[in-house]
Design a protein around this motif. Sequence first.
Motif, PDB file in Angstrom:
ATOM      1  N   ALA A  25      30.048  -6.257 -32.553  1.00  0.00           N
ATOM      2  CA  ALA A  25      30.566  -5.504 -33.742  1.00  0.00           C
ATOM      3  C   ALA A  25      30.408  -3.844 -33.670  1.00  0.00           C
ATOM      4  CB  ALA A  25      30.021  -6.039 -34.595  1.00  0.00           C
ATOM      5  N   GLU A  27      29.987  -1.502 -36.078  1.00  0.00           N
ATOM      6  CA  GLU A  27      29.669  -1.142 -37.408  1.00  0.00           C
ATOM      7  C   GLU A  27      29.765   0.348 -37.896  1.00  0.00           C
ATOM      8  OE1 GLU A  27      30.470  -3.336 -39.508  1.00  0.00           O
ATOM      9  OE2 GLU A  27      29.921  -5.201 -38.367  1.00  0.00           O
ATOM     10  N   GLN A  28      29.821   0.842 -39.014  1.00  0.00           N
ATOM     11  CA  GLN A  28      29.842   2.000 -39.518  1.00  0.00           C
ATOM     12  C   GLN A  28      28.318   2.802 -38.988  1.00  0.00           C
ATOM     13  OE1 GLN A  28      32.466   4.158 -40.576  1.00  0.00           O
ATOM     14  NE2 GLN A  28      30.877   5.627 -40.176  1.00  0.00           N
ATOM     15  N   HIS A  29      27.380   2.016 -39.285  1.00  0.00           N
ATOM     16  CA  HIS A  29      26.226   2.353 -39.208  1.00  0.00           C
ATOM     17  C   HIS A  29      25.685   2.815 -37.533  1.00  0.00           C
ATOM     18  CE1 HIS A  29      21.725   2.812 -39.708  1.00  0.00           C
ATOM     19  NE2 HIS A  29      21.595   2.001 -38.596  1.00  0.00           N
ATOM     20  N   ARG A  30      26.188   2.123 -36.898  1.00  0.00           N
ATOM     21  CA  ARG A  30      26.161   2.555 -35.307  1.00  0.00           C
ATOM     22  C   ARG A  30      26.915   3.751 -35.277  1.00  0.00           C
ATOM     23  NH1 ARG A  30      27.163  -1.739 -30.885  1.00  0.00           N
ATOM     24  NH2 ARG A  30      25.047  -2.089 -30.984  1.00  0.00           N
ATOM     25  N   ALA A 102      35.895   1.358 -37.427  1.00  0.00           N
ATOM     26  CA  ALA A 102      34.691   0.741 -37.936  1.00  0.00           C
ATOM     27  C   ALA A 102      34.640  -0.782 -38.543  1.00  0.00           C
ATOM     28  CB  ALA A 102      33.873   1.553 -39.090  1.00  0.00           C
ATOM     29  N   GLY A 103      33.735  -1.368 -38.170  1.00  0.00           N
ATOM     30  CA  GLY A 103      33.948  -3.012 -38.453  1.00  0.00           C
ATOM     31  C   GLY A 103      34.735  -3.996 -37.472  1.00  0.00           C
ATOM     32  N   SER A 104      35.226  -3.073 -36.393  1.00  0.00           N
ATOM     33  CA  SER A 104      35.941  -3.981 -35.243  1.00  0.00           C
ATOM     34  C   SER A 104      34.952  -4.458 -34.472  1.00  0.00           C
ATOM     35  CB  SER A 104      37.036  -3.091 -34.580  1.00  0.00           C
ATOM     36  OG  SER A 104      37.938  -2.486 -35.477  1.00  0.00           O
ATOM     37  N   ARG A 105      35.360  -5.371 -33.524  1.00  0.00           N
ATOM     38  CA  ARG A 105      34.639  -6.159 -32.601  1.00  0.00           C
ATOM     39  C   ARG A 105      35.227  -5.849 -31.268  1.00  0.00           C
ATOM     40  NH1 ARG A 105      32.408 -11.972 -33.434  1.00  0.00           N
ATOM     41  NH2 ARG A 105      34.504 -12.611 -32.831  1.00  0.00           N
TER      42      ARG A 105
END
Length: 150
Positions: A25, A27-30, A102-105
């Motif tokens: 993933a 994610e936005q945090h990353r 964001a949120g993709s894998r």
Amino acid sequence: MKIFASPAQLAAAVGTEIGVGDWTAVEQHRIDLFAEATGDHQWIHTDPERAAAGPFGATIAHGFLTLSLLPVLAQQVYRIDDVRMGVNYGLNKVRFPSPVRAGSRVRARIALTAADEIPGGLQLTTLVTVEIEGSEKPACVAESVSRIYV
């Protein structure tokens, strides 16, 4: 994960696809942490509200964030035993055909294109295709060069 018992066994795989990794993933945090580390706070990466109305419909990972995932994605694809250490040596060519929302894998598909002897080891050239789950176009295609030492 494909396990090579030795560098010689890996070298015998030149011209083949080594394998495909697991989905990871993004994610936005990353993405936010990468923006903080690099100073690249462009709104397409860090402002979900504004990015929702932008060209990609959501925030997207930095291309260089996607590229920086190559080592962790490759660790899911293969391992070489009987090696003292490995180092990144560089890249010959990199392209970012499609953004990573964001949120993709993503996952790596890796083919070994060359294994050349160097003092104390091998220089490996791999074609790494970073795939996006549900997308026909890859996020990144990179010719990666690394060195392993025995």
